[in-house]
Enzyme design. Structure first.
Site, mmCIF file in Angstrom:
data_model
loop_
_atom_site.group_PDB
_atom_site.id
_atom_site.type_symbol
_atom_site.label_atom_id
_atom_site.label_comp_id
_atom_site.label_asym_id
_atom_site.label_seq_id
_atom_site.Cartn_x
_atom_site.Cartn_y
_atom_site.Cartn_z
ATOM 1 N N GLU A 44 17.677 51.785 -5.607
ATOM 2 C CA GLU A 44 18.329 52.478 -4.474
ATOM 3 C C GLU A 44 18.076 51.755 -3.159
ATOM 4 O O GLU A 44 19.001 51.587 -2.357
ATOM 5 C CB GLU A 44 17.847 53.933 -4.380
ATOM 6 C CG GLU A 44 18.138 54.774 -5.610
ATOM 7 C CD GLU A 44 19.540 54.578 -6.151
ATOM 8 O OE1 GLU A 44 19.679 54.540 -7.388
ATOM 9 O OE2 GLU A 44 20.495 54.429 -5.370
ATOM 10 N N HIS B 185 20.307 48.956 -2.616
ATOM 11 C CA HIS B 185 21.633 49.349 -2.122
ATOM 12 C C HIS B 185 21.661 49.401 -0.593
ATOM 13 O O HIS B 185 22.660 49.074 0.037
ATOM 14 C CB HIS B 185 22.057 50.731 -2.651
ATOM 15 C CG HIS B 185 22.725 50.714 -3.997
ATOM 16 N ND1 HIS B 185 23.841 49.968 -4.275
ATOM 17 C CD2 HIS B 185 22.431 51.375 -5.135
ATOM 18 C CE1 HIS B 185 24.210 50.170 -5.539
ATOM 19 N NE2 HIS B 185 23.371 51.011 -6.082
HETATM 20 O O1 LIG Z 1 22.363 53.517 -7.432
HETATM 21 C C1 LIG Z 1 22.511 54.417 -8.270
HETATM 22 N N1 LIG Z 1 23.493 54.408 -9.164
HETATM 23 O O2 LIG Z 1 24.331 53.365 -9.133
HETATM 24 C C2 LIG Z 1 23.711 55.492 -10.118
HETATM 25 C C3 LIG Z 1 23.918 55.017 -11.548
HETATM 26 N N2 LIG Z 1 22.823 54.216 -12.009
HETATM 27 C C4 LIG Z 1 21.658 54.783 -12.405
HETATM 28 O O3 LIG Z 1 21.438 55.955 -12.254
HETATM 29 C C5 LIG Z 1 20.663 53.868 -13.015
HETATM 30 C C6 LIG Z 1 20.779 53.534 -14.354
HETATM 31 C C7 LIG Z 1 19.853 52.675 -14.927
HETATM 32 C C8 LIG Z 1 18.816 52.134 -14.195
HETATM 33 C C9 LIG Z 1 18.700 52.485 -12.863
HETATM 34 CL CL1 LIG Z 1 17.427 51.834 -11.928
HETATM 35 C C10 LIG Z 1 19.624 53.360 -12.265
HETATM 36 CL CL2 LIG Z 1 19.514 53.760 -10.598
HETATM 37 NI NI NI Z 2 23.462 51.716 -8.106
#
Ligand SMILES: O=CN(O)CCNC(=O)c1cccc(Cl)c1Cl
Ligand code: NI
Length: 200
Positions: free
Chosen positions: A171, A174
């Site tokens: 996150e 991002h």
């Molecule tokens: O930034 C958030 N997303 O994109 C939401 C979808 N991805 C996930 O929930 C997710 C899936 C796998 C590993 C990690 Cl570390 C994450 Cl965060």
């Molecule tokens: Ni993501």
């Protein structure tokens, strides 16, 4: 939250702006909506009903708001008694969410220290803003000390390890215009530096 932007949108590559307090009404509502999205996406019935991909985190830039705010909801690993029994699966998902490993909206987060030890999810990572599969290990710090402010402006300092630490780093990336696949070794996606902890 049906307005999740995809890779290619320049907002995903921006360094997001710091958030000022007190939060505007708009930012307060956004924090609520992002956490709500995660809660709904982790409920198998609701996720299916609304066609949502499950998420354990969601960053404001993913809904085209370039501010340093991300919702994180890492459920506890509760398995259903009988994975073929739909009610068991629902009950487990609810229980997993009711006592999460980490749940908060992290604002202006800063990783103040991190382990030399690396960790990576054995299944790789996924992202709502990246539609195509990007197989490979995403090497991150296995343990982090994270400072952030919550929606009320209170300061927090938390130590996280393994899965919640990985999710928070995904996150925070991002918020800095970084996407998970930036970290994947192009030549050998599943080559991890030795003594990288594989998680999950
Ligand atoms: O930034 C958030 N997303 O994109 C939401 C979808 N991805 C996930 O929930 C997710 C899936 C796998 C590993 C990690 Cl570390 C994450 Cl965060
Ligand atoms: Ni993501």
């Amino acid at each position: 939250m049906d307005n999740i932007i995809r890779d290619g949108n320049p907002t995903l590559r921006k360094y997001a702006d710091k958030v000022t307090f007190p939060l505007s009404q708009e930012h307060q509502q956004l924090a609520k909506d992002m956490m709500k999205y995660l809660e709904v996406s982790q409920n198998p019935d609701l996720a299916e009903k609304y066609g949502l991909r499950a998420g354990v985190g969601l960053a404001a830039p993913q809904v085209d708001v370039s501010i340093q705010m991300a919702a994180v909801l890492v459920p506890s690993p509760v398995e259903p008694d009988d994975p073929d029994n739909h009610d068991d699966v629902l009950k487990a998902a609810q229980e997993a969410q009711d006592n999460p490993v980490f749940k908060d909206v992290i604002i202006n987060p800063v990783i103040v220290s991190q382990s030399v030890q690396l960790g990576a999810l054995s299944e790789g990572e996924g992202c709502l803003s990246v539609d195509e599969d990007k197989p490979g290990y995403v090497p991150r710090a296995d343990r982090i000390t994270l400072r952030y402010q919550d929606v009320d402006g209170n300061d927090h300092k938390v130590r996280l390890k393994n899965y919640p630490a990985i999710v928070c780093q995904h996150e925070i990336d991002h918020l800095h215009g970084v996407l998970f696949y930036d970290h994947i070794n192009k030549e050998q996606p599943f080559a991890a530096e030795e003594n990288t902890l594989l998680i999950g």
